[in-house]
Scaffold this motif. Structure first.
Motif, PDB file in Angstrom:
ATOM      1  N   ALA A   1       0.851  -1.188   0.000  1.00 34.03           N
ATOM      2  CA  ALA A   1       0.000   0.000   0.000  1.00 34.03           C
ATOM      3  C   ALA A   1       0.890   1.241   0.000  1.00 34.03           C
ATOM      4  CB  ALA A   1      -0.888   0.004   1.237  1.00 34.03           C
ATOM      5  N   PRO A   2       0.450   2.328  -0.661  1.00 31.63           N
ATOM      6  CA  PRO A   2       1.283   3.538  -0.672  1.00 31.63           C
ATOM      7  C   PRO A   2       1.372   4.182   0.712  1.00 31.63           C
ATOM      8  CG  PRO A   2      -0.806   3.937  -1.783  1.00 31.63           C
ATOM      9  CD  PRO A   2      -0.772   2.491  -1.434  1.00 31.63           C
ATOM     10  N   ILE A   3       2.303   5.105   0.853  1.00 35.53           N
ATOM     11  CA  ILE A   3       2.467   5.827   2.117  1.00 35.53           C
ATOM     12  C   ILE A   3       1.156   6.531   2.436  1.00 35.53           C
ATOM     13  CG2 ILE A   3       3.697   7.708   3.262  1.00 35.53           C
ATOM     14  CD1 ILE A   3       6.104   6.995   1.543  1.00 35.53           C
ATOM     15  N   GLY A   4       0.725   6.401   3.678  1.00 36.22           N
ATOM     16  CA  GLY A   4      -0.560   6.957   4.094  1.00 36.22           C
ATOM     17  C   GLY A   4      -1.564   5.857   4.379  1.00 36.22           C
ATOM     18  N   TYR A   5      -1.212   4.642   3.982  1.00 36.22           N
ATOM     19  CA  TYR A   5      -2.057   3.474   4.222  1.00 36.22           C
ATOM     20  C   TYR A   5      -1.215   2.375   4.857  1.00 36.22           C
ATOM     21  CZ  TYR A   5      -5.568   5.533   1.175  1.00 36.22           C
ATOM     22  OH  TYR A   5      -6.497   6.371   0.632  1.00 36.22           O
ATOM     23  N   VAL A   6      -1.879   1.488   5.577  1.00 35.53           N
ATOM     24  CA  VAL A   6      -1.220   0.321   6.165  1.00 35.53           C
ATOM     25  C   VAL A   6      -2.089  -0.903   5.892  1.00 35.53           C
ATOM     26  CG1 VAL A   6       0.025   1.544   7.991  1.00 35.53           C
ATOM     27  CG2 VAL A   6      -2.294   0.753   8.418  1.00 35.53           C
ATOM     28  N   HIS A   7      -1.453  -2.057   5.846  1.00 33.87           N
ATOM     29  CA  HIS A   7      -2.190  -3.306   5.694  1.00 33.87           C
ATOM     30  C   HIS A   7      -2.646  -3.789   7.059  1.00 33.87           C
ATOM     31  CE1 HIS A   7      -1.519  -4.158   1.444  1.00 33.87           C
ATOM     32  NE2 HIS A   7      -0.340  -3.597   1.609  1.00 33.87           N
ATOM     33  N   ASP A   8      -3.839  -4.350   7.104  1.00 32.37           N
ATOM     34  CA  ASP A   8      -4.369  -4.950   8.331  1.00 32.37           C
ATOM     35  C   ASP A   8      -3.694  -6.300   8.509  1.00 32.37           C
ATOM     36  OD1 ASP A   8      -5.810  -5.832  10.462  1.00 32.37           O
ATOM     37  OD2 ASP A   8      -7.712  -6.043   9.388  1.00 32.37           O
ATOM     38  N   LYS A   9      -2.643  -6.329   9.299  1.00 31.92           N
ATOM     39  CA  LYS A   9      -1.847  -7.548   9.408  1.00 31.92           C
ATOM     40  C   LYS A   9      -2.462  -8.588  10.330  1.00 31.92           C
ATOM     41  CE  LYS A   9       1.224  -5.311  12.712  1.00 31.92           C
ATOM     42  NZ  LYS A   9       2.535  -4.781  12.922  1.00 31.92           N
ATOM     43  N   TYR A  10      -3.507  -8.239  11.056  1.00 31.39           N
ATOM     44  CA  TYR A  10      -4.108  -9.184  11.989  1.00 31.39           C
ATOM     45  C   TYR A  10      -5.305  -9.927  11.404  1.00 31.39           C
ATOM     46  CZ  TYR A  10      -1.101  -6.793  15.241  1.00 31.39           C
ATOM     47  OH  TYR A  10       0.005  -6.268  15.851  1.00 31.39           O
ATOM     48  N   ALA A  11      -5.758  -9.544  10.220  1.00 30.15           N
ATOM     49  CA  ALA A  11      -6.898 -10.223   9.607  1.00 30.15           C
ATOM     50  C   ALA A  11      -6.460 -11.573   9.036  1.00 30.15           C
ATOM     51  CB  ALA A  11      -7.486  -9.345   8.505  1.00 30.15           C
TER      52      ALA A  11
ATOM     53  N   LYS B   1      -7.630  -9.569   4.434  1.00 30.53           N
ATOM     54  CA  LYS B   1      -6.829  -8.409   4.827  1.00 30.53           C
ATOM     55  C   LYS B   1      -7.286  -7.169   4.061  1.00 30.53           C
ATOM     56  CE  LYS B   1      -3.033 -11.135   6.312  1.00 30.53           C
ATOM     57  NZ  LYS B   1      -1.775 -11.069   6.890  1.00 30.53           N
ATOM     58  N   ARG B   2      -7.370  -6.071   4.781  1.00 28.06           N
ATOM     59  CA  ARG B   2      -7.813  -4.811   4.202  1.00 28.06           C
ATOM     60  C   ARG B   2      -6.675  -3.798   4.222  1.00 28.06           C
ATOM     61  NH1 ARG B   2     -12.927  -3.051   4.254  1.00 28.06           N
ATOM     62  NH2 ARG B   2     -12.341  -1.223   5.431  1.00 28.06           N
ATOM     63  N   ILE B   3      -6.875  -2.726   3.490  1.00 27.68           N
ATOM     64  CA  ILE B   3      -5.929  -1.615   3.501  1.00 27.68           C
ATOM     65  C   ILE B   3      -6.589  -0.506   4.315  1.00 27.68           C
ATOM     66  CG2 ILE B   3      -4.733   0.089   2.104  1.00 27.68           C
ATOM     67  CD1 ILE B   3      -4.713  -1.985  -0.158  1.00 27.68           C
ATOM     68  N   LEU B   4      -5.917  -0.091   5.369  1.00 27.07           N
ATOM     69  CA  LEU B   4      -6.466   0.898   6.296  1.00 27.07           C
ATOM     70  C   LEU B   4      -5.712   2.218   6.192  1.00 27.07           C
ATOM     71  CD1 LEU B   4      -6.566  -1.498   9.375  1.00 27.07           C
ATOM     72  CD2 LEU B   4      -8.439  -1.015   7.804  1.00 27.07           C
ATOM     73  N   VAL B   5      -6.390   3.297   6.517  1.00 25.10           N
ATOM     74  CA  VAL B   5      -5.765   4.618   6.525  1.00 25.10           C
ATOM     75  C   VAL B   5      -4.799   4.686   7.704  1.00 25.10           C
ATOM     76  CG1 VAL B   5      -6.195   7.080   6.788  1.00 25.10           C
ATOM     77  CG2 VAL B   5      -7.730   5.705   5.398  1.00 25.10           C
ATOM     78  N   ASP B   6      -3.594   5.158   7.438  1.00 26.93           N
ATOM     79  CA  ASP B   6      -2.582   5.325   8.482  1.00 26.93           C
ATOM     80  C   ASP B   6      -2.911   6.611   9.256  1.00 26.93           C
ATOM     81  OD1 ASP B   6      -0.324   5.838  10.024  1.00 26.93           O
ATOM     82  OD2 ASP B   6       1.083   5.289   8.433  1.00 26.93           O
TER      83      ASP B   6
END
Length: 168
Positions: A56-66, A71-76
């Motif tokens: 995911a680009p900077i500003g987003y994080v991957h949901d590593k616990y799903a 797994k979703r991409i979440l807003v950082d």
């Protein structure tokens, strides 16, 4: 070449064993080609669900616990507000990429996920990344656009206004 030895078989220089080696090699090639097709199909399916393959680009994080496949991409929460402010400064205050870069490094001490300073080229890449308003092209240059399943950081209008000011 007199002989080919593998851990399970031995092939010598006679017609039957050379033919068998050719068949085994062709079978391995076919299996490898099918794996490549399966990976491409999986990546396409992921895109159609709204999830861009890769980091995911900077500003987003991957949901590593799903769970895998969920797994979703979440807003950082730390970087997203700064990124939105970057787009607003270019769109409404006519800042250049260099101005943004200086502001990020000196004033905001903005770092990448690897805790490194941003580069000027990263700033320009971010300003041209449609992912921030919710759409992406995969593969890049392939002409196929997808609607992201993530929450956008900025609006499409803000992105277009930013693009106008970056290119002018």
């Amino acid at each position: 070449l007199h002989e080919i030895r593998t851990h399970g078989q031995r092939f010598t220089n006679n017609p039957n064993e050379k033919f068998l080696l050719m068949i085994l090699g062709s079978q391995a090639k076919l299996e490898n080609d099918h794996k490549g097709e399966n990976v491409k199909r999986g990546l396409r399916a992921k895109c159609e669900l709204g999830w861009r393959p890769g980091m995911a680009p900077i500003g987003y994080v991957h949901d590593k616990y799903a769970d895998k496949g969920q797994k979703r991409i979440l807003v950082d929460p730390q970087r997203a507000p700064v990124i939105k402010e970057m787009f607003e400064k270019v769109a409404y205050e006519d800042w250049s990429g260099r101005d943004l870069y200086d502001w990020l490094i000196k004033e905001k001490q903005f770092k990448t996920r690897g805790n490194k300073n941003m580069t000027l080229s990263m700033v320009y890449r971010m300003l041209n990344d449609t992912f921030y308003y919710g759409e992406y092209e995969y593969p890049v240059g392939g002409g196929k656009w997808y609607k992201g399943g993530h929450d956008p950081i900025i609006s499409r209008e803000l992105f277009m206004k930013t693009r106008e000011n970056v290119t002018s």
